[in-house]
Design a protein around this motif. Structure first.
Motif: not given
Length: 264
Positions: A40, A109, A129, A132, A135-136, A176-180
């Protein structure tokens, strides 16, 4: 007739030691696989650079603080969502910001997908991925489509403040970063993503430029020497700094234990 009690076999200590070694080896393989899966640092770097690149779009003409800025006219809903509603003293129009943020989310993305595919080919460990990316896409579509069903969202105080400065896209990126972080099961990435989201909320609802003025005042800068035209860039530079620092910390490749060569 007297029965002779059967002898109780002693526990095989060698088998127990072998089982313990096997469990330790499995744990080591699991930790090594998790370290290999985590890549990441590059996504943090890409989004940090993209967000920092938006700083020139927030430069203002008016050198004096405290003056009311003009509110944009009847812009489309997607422009108001991502581009904000302040264009009286800002160099860039809301439509410019909206196009930039949508492009930044798409480019970030796409870069993340290509990076993780390359990483999977090199290490043989594939990371997910898709959550994420979804999500975005979903949050961006919600932010764009919600005003189409009712303009009251912008009339409300929360909705108006969230989209007023044109920094709502920061929170979209943060989600999206939180989901990642959840898919990577990384505590460090989770802390970085949450710190970024907190900074993004401050950029949306607070006054980051006042923080700049306060720090410069502590350093002895007079009011007539304050960078009033450049200070609004702090709204994106603060969140970008969080991601860039996180990318720098996570930049090092995972250090894997060296395999012992087999004895001949």
């Amino acid at each position: 007739m007297t029965t002779v009690p059967a002898e109780i076999p002693e526990p095989d200590r060698g088998a127990a030691a072998a089982a313990g070694d096997l469990v330790a080896e499995l744990r080591s393989i699991r930790r090594r696989t998790r370290r290999l899966r985590r890549a990441y640092g590059f996504p943090l770097l890409v989004f940090g650079v993209l967000i920092a690149a938006a700083a020139p779009l927030y430069v203002q003409h008016e050198p004096h603080p405290g003056l009311s800025a003009g509110v944009s006219g009847p812009d489309p809903a997607w422009v108001q969502s991502f581009g904000g509603m302040v264009d009286g003293y800002r160099d860039s129009a809301p439509v410019t910001l909206a196009v930039f943020w949508l492009a930044a989310i798409a480019v970030g993305a796409a870069a993340m997908v290509l990076w993780y595919r390359r990483h999977a080919r090199q290490t043989g460990v594939r990371s997910r991925v898709a959550p994420s990316i979804l999500t975005w896409a979903a949050v961006s579509a919600l932010v764009i489509g919600l005003p189409l069903f009712g303009r009251n969202w912008f009339i409300s105080e929360l909705g108006w403040n969230a989209s007023y400065r044109g920094t709502l896209a920061l929170l979209v990126i943060g989600l999206g970063l939180c989901v990642l972080a959840a898919t990577e099961r990384s505590l460090f990435l989770a802390v970085t993503a949450l710190a970024f989201c907190a900074t993004a909320v401050y950029s949306m609802l607070g006054d980051p430029e006042n923080t700049v003025f306060r720090v410069l005042s502590w350093c002895g800068v007079r009011d007539d020497q304050m960078p009033y035209t450049l200070a609004p860039m702090a709204a994106v530079l603060f969140p970008a700094a969080v991601l860039l620092i996180g990318a720098a910390v996570a930049a090092g490749p995972p250090h894997l234990p060296k395999r012992k060569s087999a004895a001949r």
